[in-house]
Design a protein around this motif. Structure first.
Motif, PDB file in Angstrom:
ATOM      1  N   SER A  17     -22.407  27.020 -70.525  1.00  0.00           N
ATOM      2  CA  SER A  17     -23.753  26.167 -69.890  1.00  0.00           C
ATOM      3  C   SER A  17     -23.939  25.029 -70.934  1.00  0.00           C
ATOM      4  N   ILE A  18     -24.800  24.176 -70.344  1.00  0.00           N
ATOM      5  CA  ILE A  18     -25.076  23.095 -71.211  1.00  0.00           C
ATOM      6  C   ILE A  18     -26.740  22.619 -71.049  1.00  0.00           C
ATOM      7  N   THR A  19     -27.214  22.192 -71.958  1.00  0.00           N
ATOM      8  CA  THR A  19     -28.420  21.308 -71.740  1.00  0.00           C
ATOM      9  C   THR A  19     -28.269  20.014 -72.643  1.00  0.00           C
ATOM     10  N   ALA A  20     -28.948  18.918 -72.260  1.00  0.00           N
ATOM     11  CA  ALA A  20     -28.805  17.686 -73.095  1.00  0.00           C
ATOM     12  C   ALA A  20     -30.016  16.892 -72.828  1.00  0.00           C
ATOM     13  N   THR A  21     -30.410  16.071 -73.969  1.00  0.00           N
ATOM     14  CA  THR A  21     -31.146  14.994 -73.890  1.00  0.00           C
ATOM     15  C   THR A  21     -30.985  13.930 -74.498  1.00  0.00           C
ATOM     16  N   ALA A  22     -30.717  12.555 -73.940  1.00  0.00           N
ATOM     17  CA  ALA A  22     -30.375  11.289 -74.481  1.00  0.00           C
ATOM     18  C   ALA A  22     -31.438  10.290 -74.647  1.00  0.00           C
ATOM     19  N   GLY A  23     -31.504   9.457 -75.389  1.00  0.00           N
ATOM     20  CA  GLY A  23     -32.591   8.602 -75.547  1.00  0.00           C
ATOM     21  C   GLY A  23     -32.370   7.112 -75.091  1.00  0.00           C
ATOM     22  N   THR A  24     -32.029   6.106 -76.077  1.00  0.00           N
ATOM     23  CA  THR A  24     -32.110   4.665 -75.603  1.00  0.00           C
ATOM     24  C   THR A  24     -31.160   4.460 -74.575  1.00  0.00           C
ATOM     25  N   ALA A  25     -31.322   3.880 -73.607  1.00  0.00           N
ATOM     26  CA  ALA A  25     -30.568   3.484 -72.603  1.00  0.00           C
ATOM     27  C   ALA A  25     -29.148   2.804 -72.936  1.00  0.00           C
ATOM     28  N   SER A  26     -28.108   3.183 -72.475  1.00  0.00           N
ATOM     29  CA  SER A  26     -26.734   2.703 -72.710  1.00  0.00           C
ATOM     30  C   SER A  26     -26.476   1.365 -71.925  1.00  0.00           C
ATOM     31  N   PRO A  27     -25.516   0.460 -72.357  1.00  0.00           N
ATOM     32  CA  PRO A  27     -25.086  -0.723 -71.704  1.00  0.00           C
ATOM     33  C   PRO A  27     -24.998  -0.150 -70.266  1.00  0.00           C
ATOM     34  N   SER A  28     -24.874  -1.289 -69.241  1.00  0.00           N
ATOM     35  CA  SER A  28     -24.899  -0.799 -67.718  1.00  0.00           C
ATOM     36  C   SER A  28     -23.494  -0.173 -67.578  1.00  0.00           C
ATOM     37  N   ASN A  29     -22.623  -0.536 -68.145  1.00  0.00           N
ATOM     38  CA  ASN A  29     -21.160  -0.217 -67.796  1.00  0.00           C
ATOM     39  C   ASN A  29     -20.887   1.117 -68.454  1.00  0.00           C
ATOM     40  N   ALA A  30     -21.830   1.974 -69.293  1.00  0.00           N
ATOM     41  CA  ALA A  30     -21.595   2.977 -70.047  1.00  0.00           C
ATOM     42  C   ALA A  30     -22.600   4.228 -69.390  1.00  0.00           C
ATOM     43  N   PHE A  31     -22.438   5.634 -69.701  1.00  0.00           N
ATOM     44  CA  PHE A  31     -23.349   6.548 -69.373  1.00  0.00           C
ATOM     45  C   PHE A  31     -24.125   7.041 -70.557  1.00  0.00           C
ATOM     46  N   GLU A  32     -25.338   7.253 -70.052  1.00  0.00           N
ATOM     47  CA  GLU A  32     -26.068   7.947 -71.228  1.00  0.00           C
ATOM     48  C   GLU A  32     -25.734   9.244 -71.580  1.00  0.00           C
ATOM     49  N   ILE A  33     -25.408  10.270 -70.544  1.00  0.00           N
ATOM     50  CA  ILE A  33     -24.862  11.568 -70.873  1.00  0.00           C
ATOM     51  C   ILE A  33     -23.359  11.451 -69.950  1.00  0.00           C
ATOM     52  N   TYR A  34     -22.272  11.837 -70.578  1.00  0.00           N
ATOM     53  CA  TYR A  34     -20.835  11.830 -69.940  1.00  0.00           C
ATOM     54  C   TYR A  34     -20.364  13.014 -70.761  1.00  0.00           C
ATOM     55  N   GLY A  93     -33.644   6.866 -68.696  1.00  0.00           N
ATOM     56  CA  GLY A  93     -33.330   5.751 -67.686  1.00  0.00           C
ATOM     57  C   GLY A  93     -31.794   5.346 -67.602  1.00  0.00           C
ATOM     58  N   GLY A  94     -31.012   6.222 -68.369  1.00  0.00           N
ATOM     59  CA  GLY A  94     -29.392   6.011 -68.488  1.00  0.00           C
ATOM     60  C   GLY A  94     -28.848   6.817 -67.573  1.00  0.00           C
ATOM     61  N   ASN A  95     -27.513   6.564 -67.357  1.00  0.00           N
ATOM     62  CA  ASN A  95     -26.771   7.198 -66.268  1.00  0.00           C
ATOM     63  C   ASN A  95     -26.257   8.496 -66.819  1.00  0.00           C
ATOM     64  N   VAL A  96     -25.946   9.611 -65.864  1.00  0.00           N
ATOM     65  CA  VAL A  96     -25.464  10.794 -66.106  1.00  0.00           C
ATOM     66  C   VAL A  96     -24.130  11.134 -65.191  1.00  0.00           C
ATOM     67  N   ARG A  97     -23.024  11.355 -66.033  1.00  0.00           N
ATOM     68  CA  ARG A  97     -22.024  12.008 -65.114  1.00  0.00           C
ATOM     69  C   ARG A  97     -21.346  13.205 -65.782  1.00  0.00           C
ATOM     70  N   ILE A  98     -21.169  14.209 -64.824  1.00  0.00           N
ATOM     71  CA  ILE A  98     -20.451  15.294 -65.286  1.00  0.00           C
ATOM     72  C   ILE A  98     -19.398  15.802 -64.465  1.00  0.00           C
ATOM     73  N   ASP A  99     -18.180  15.709 -64.986  1.00  0.00           N
ATOM     74  CA  ASP A  99     -16.782  16.131 -64.202  1.00  0.00           C
ATOM     75  C   ASP A  99     -16.772  17.613 -64.679  1.00  0.00           C
ATOM     76  N   PHE A 100     -16.182  18.387 -63.550  1.00  0.00           N
ATOM     77  CA  PHE A 100     -15.617  19.670 -63.564  1.00  0.00           C
ATOM     78  C   PHE A 100     -14.646  19.964 -62.693  1.00  0.00           C
ATOM     79  N   ASN A 101     -13.308  19.370 -63.074  1.00  0.00           N
ATOM     80  CA  ASN A 101     -12.308  19.583 -61.992  1.00  0.00           C
ATOM     81  C   ASN A 101     -11.571  20.454 -61.617  1.00  0.00           C
ATOM     82  N   ASN A 102     -11.752  21.557 -62.744  1.00  0.00           N
ATOM     83  CA  ASN A 102     -11.181  23.028 -62.285  1.00  0.00           C
ATOM     84  C   ASN A 102     -12.084  23.997 -62.038  1.00  0.00           C
ATOM     85  N   GLY A 103     -13.551  23.715 -61.862  1.00  0.00           N
ATOM     86  CA  GLY A 103     -14.359  24.784 -61.568  1.00  0.00           C
ATOM     87  C   GLY A 103     -15.636  24.330 -60.668  1.00  0.00           C
TER      88      GLY A 103
END
Length: 289
Positions: free
Chosen positions: A82-99, A117-127
């Motif tokens: 399991s995971i919990t995460a907090t990120a601060g300053t927004a990243s450049p528009s082509n990046a993710f704040e949490i990846y 205000g940054g982007n979040v992406r979570i990949d879980f290709n085997n579950g």
């Protein structure tokens, strides 16, 4: 405290699988952090970044907090429960704040995922992914960030469940600015999807000087990779909202698209708030069987 410029490694798995806690000063470039069945807590006054090609973190519950981004260009590769995460300053528009790229099943721990205000992406290709009743929020003081939950593993993909939790990507209300809402994409190659509240609306210009912010789209897909017919559903609970913000003129929301391999199910009093005066937006749904 650790001040590192190249990589940080830590291992308790060869002993008693003890917990690992690391505070990065100025940034935390990750090698392999292996706690076995122990918990991992990582904090940074800068960014938490991936410094190797393979797995970065092995453990049970992973807690991450960074003043800047977690990722942001290359995913943090995890093998955790399991995971919990907090990120601060927004990243450049082509990046993710949490990846995050998880090797197996993953659930949100108490606290969920939050950015400024940054982007979040979570990949879980085997579950599978279990939101565990928690919130994913990308609302800051400007435009809302996007949220992407992806299982692209073909037959190895699993279910995505955000039952009882929320995804909030709304643009912030502001004076003289119409902040856009971030989009939400939820996609599995081989599983069912359950979602509750999602709000991607644009923010209001409270001075009514400029148009309000536009709403982000919502795209939910439960697919079948085709090797075996398994009849996967999309179950919708709570409220789905994509509306434009108010201002000198009211802006528009975006589309809400639901695609299911089998059935689209109203699980518990579904409410949809979408545009009715814009034929290019609104609610669209389809089934493939």
């Amino acid at each position: 405290d650790v001040a590192a410029t190249t990589r940080v490694d830590a291992d308790t798995a060869t002993g008693a699988d003890g917990n690992i806690s690391i505070n990065g000063v100025g940034g935390l470039p990750l090698g392999l952090i292996n706690a076995g069945t122990g918990d991992v807590t990582l904090t940074s006054t800068g960014a938490i970044t991936d410094a190797i090609a393979g797995t970065n973190i092995i453990g049970d519950t992973l807690t991450m907090s960074a003043a800047n981004a977690i990722g942001p260009t290359f995913a943090i590769n995890t093998d955790v429960t399991s995971i919990t995460a907090t990120a601060g300053t927004a990243s450049p528009s082509n990046a993710f704040e949490i990846y995050i790229n998880e090797a197996n099943d993953i659930a949100l721990a108490i606290g969920g995922l939050h950015t400024a205000g940054g982007n979040v992406r979570i990949d879980f290709n085997n579950g599978s992914f279990d939101g565990n009743g928690q919130t994913i929020e990308t609302e800051g003081t400007g435009a809302g960030g996007s949220v992407q939950l992806y299982s692209f593993g073909g037959a190895n993909s699993g279910n995505i469940t955000m039952n009882g939790g929320s995804i909030l990507t709304r643009g912030a209300d502001a004076v003289g600015v119409g902040n856009a809402g971030g989009f939400v994409e939820i996609y599995t190659d081989n599983g069912s999807v359950t979602v509750s509240d999602i709000n991607t609306s644009g923010g209001d210009d409270t001075s009514s000087f400029v148009p309000g912010g536009s709403g982000g789209y919502i795209n939910v897909i439960a697919s079948d990779n085709g090797t075996v017919a398994e009849n996967f559903d999309v179950t919708l609970n709570g409220t789905l909202t994509s509306l434009g913000g108010t201002g000198s003129i009211n802006s528009t929301g975006s589309f809400i698209q639901i695609i299911a391999d089998n059935n689209i199910v109203d699980g518990n009093g579904l409410t949809v708030n979408a545009e009715t005066d814009d034929p290019s937006n609104g609610l669209f749904w389809s089934t493939t069987t």
